[in-house]
Design an enzyme around this catalytic site. Structure first.
Site, short mmCIF file in Angstrom:
data_model
loop_
_atom_site.label_atom_id
_atom_site.label_comp_id
_atom_site.label_asym_id
_atom_site.label_seq_id
_atom_site.Cartn_x
_atom_site.Cartn_y
_atom_site.Cartn_z
CE1 TYR A 215 -3.26 -2.80 0.38
CE2 TYR A 215 -3.75 -2.06 2.60
CZ TYR A 215 -4.00 -2.90 1.55
OH TYR A 215 -5.00 -3.84 1.66
CG LEU B 11 -18.89 0.04 3.59
CD1 LEU B 11 -18.54 1.36 4.26
CD2 LEU B 11 -20.37 -0.29 3.78
N GLY B 12 -18.08 -2.08 -0.82
CA GLY B 12 -18.02 -2.01 -2.27
C GLY B 12 -17.26 -0.81 -2.78
N GLY C 1 -16.88 1.94 -1.34
CA GLY C 1 -17.65 3.14 -1.02
C GLY C 1 -18.97 3.24 -1.74
CG PHE C 2 -21.50 1.64 -5.65
CD1 PHE C 2 -21.45 2.67 -6.57
CD2 PHE C 2 -22.59 0.79 -5.66
CE1 PHE C 2 -22.48 2.84 -7.50
CE2 PHE C 2 -23.61 0.94 -6.58
CZ PHE C 2 -23.55 1.97 -7.51
CB SER D 3 -21.38 5.09 1.32
OG SER D 3 -21.05 5.79 0.11
CB ALA D 4 -26.37 5.36 -0.97
#
Length: 350
Positions: free
Chosen positions: A83, A233-234, A236-237, A239-240
């Site tokens: 990272y 959370l995909g 961040g996806f 999170s909507a």
């Protein structure tokens, strides 16, 4: 709010507790879960995004997010030597200085990225490299041991037993306390576990990525190995908060993710409606409901959502107190069934 009882929590709860948690914003500790013989918080913290990958990040703010997570009872802090070309481990090391005894520190070796923050596409599972990689990680982290050291990927050119044998030597030397595997197939897990007990396997698992349920999770449960869910959370996806591909900043690798580009983005965005509806009904955020769904998949599942801000850490931590009804769990599973999601999961090139 149905099924959610506000309560002040003062101490970690042992596995098996059926207490429910406080509303969003309440400072609290959280229950623990078991990864094999390793006890960790029910929710961990993934640090990938703190050194690029998701666009520019402020090191001081990220370090503050790590310390805030620990204050809230999050013990599992997850990084990797690839990272940010090692910068992530350095940041994590600075952040946990002075609170090391409250942190279950996880990192990994055996893979390198071609660009900082990129996927681990150059694999090296040879014992010589793993010993060298571990020593380098300890230096960057500023510690004398790590609690959980993953083989970042199984190297197809090196028998997994040989790689794990090297990790067992690191355990014997006191540099590593527990061994893990990342993105490993069941056959590799069994082969590794025969050489040295494997504490945890880490792979992607979320509402919209559930490939591990068919073969990986059953094998781990048979062997008594815990599961760490990355990307819960995909990216961040779930999170909507993302409304269009234009929301991704320059330098954000998600701009090129198959599920987050063009028409795939807009198709998948529509799948969020049931998640948003449950969140609105319960007075929670979509992220919290998505994490609560994952936590409901078994007490051996520990999600590690990535957060770069203290407020997001607080929001995610509060998800551990949510108990979804069986009907909600089932509805969300149907809403994000594999055949409804467009675009492939990002896979490492080999």
């Amino acid at each position: 709010m149905r099924g959610l009882v506000p309560r002040t929590w003062h101490r970690p709860l042992e596995r098996g507790s059926n207490a429910v948690g406080p509303p969003l914003g309440t400072v609290r500790c959280m229950e623990n879960r078991e990864l094999g013989s390793l006890v960790v918080s029910a929710l961990g913290l993934g640090c990938l995004g703190m050194t690029g990958g998701y666009g520019p990040a402020e090191a001081d703010r990220c370090a503050a997010a790590i310390r805030r997570a620990v204050d809230l009872g999050v013990s599992l802090v997850d990084t990797a030597d690839f990272y940010g070309g090692g910068a992530n481990e350095e940041l994590v090391g600075r952040a946990v200085r002075g609170i090391r005894d409250r942190v279950v520190l996880a990192t990994r070796g055996g893979a390198r990225s071609r660009v900082p923050g990129g996927p681990p596409v150059v694999l090296d599972g040879t014992p010589t490299y793993l010993h060298r990689a571990c020593d380098a990680s300890l230096r960057r982290l500023g510690v004398d041991h790590v609690d959980l050291y993953y083989l970042a990927r199984v190297d197809p050119d090196v028998p997994v037993a040989e790689s794990v044998g090297a990790l067992a030597e690191l355990v014997a030397a006191g540099k590593v306390r527990h061994i893990g595997l990342s993105e490993a197939a069941p056959a590799d897990v069994r082969g590794a576990h025969a050489v040295h007990p494997i504490t945890a396997v880490e792979s992607e698992y979320s509402l919209w990525e559930r490939g591990v349920r068919e073969e990986v999770l059953p094998a781990l449960r048979e062997l008594g190995i815990g599961f760490v869910a990355h990307t819960p959370l995909g990216k961040g996806f779930l999170s909507a908060a993302l409304r269009s591909p234009a929301d991704f900043a320059e330098g954000d690798h998600r701009r090129n993710h198959p599920r987050l580009r063009g028409e795939n983005f807009h198709h998948n965005r529509a799948l969020l409606a049931p998640l948003e509806a449950i969140a609105a009904r319960e007075g929670r955020s979509p992220s919290q409901i998505a994490l609560a769904w994952l936590l409901a998949q078994g007490e051996d599942v520990v999600p590690i959502p990535g957060s770069r801000r203290a407020e997001h850490v607080e929001e995610n931590a509060a998800a551990t107190g949510i108990r979804l009804s069986p009907a909600d769990v089932a509805q969300l599973a149907v809403a994000f069934a594999a055949e409804r999601v467009r675009g492939s999961r990002h896979r490492v090139s080999r």
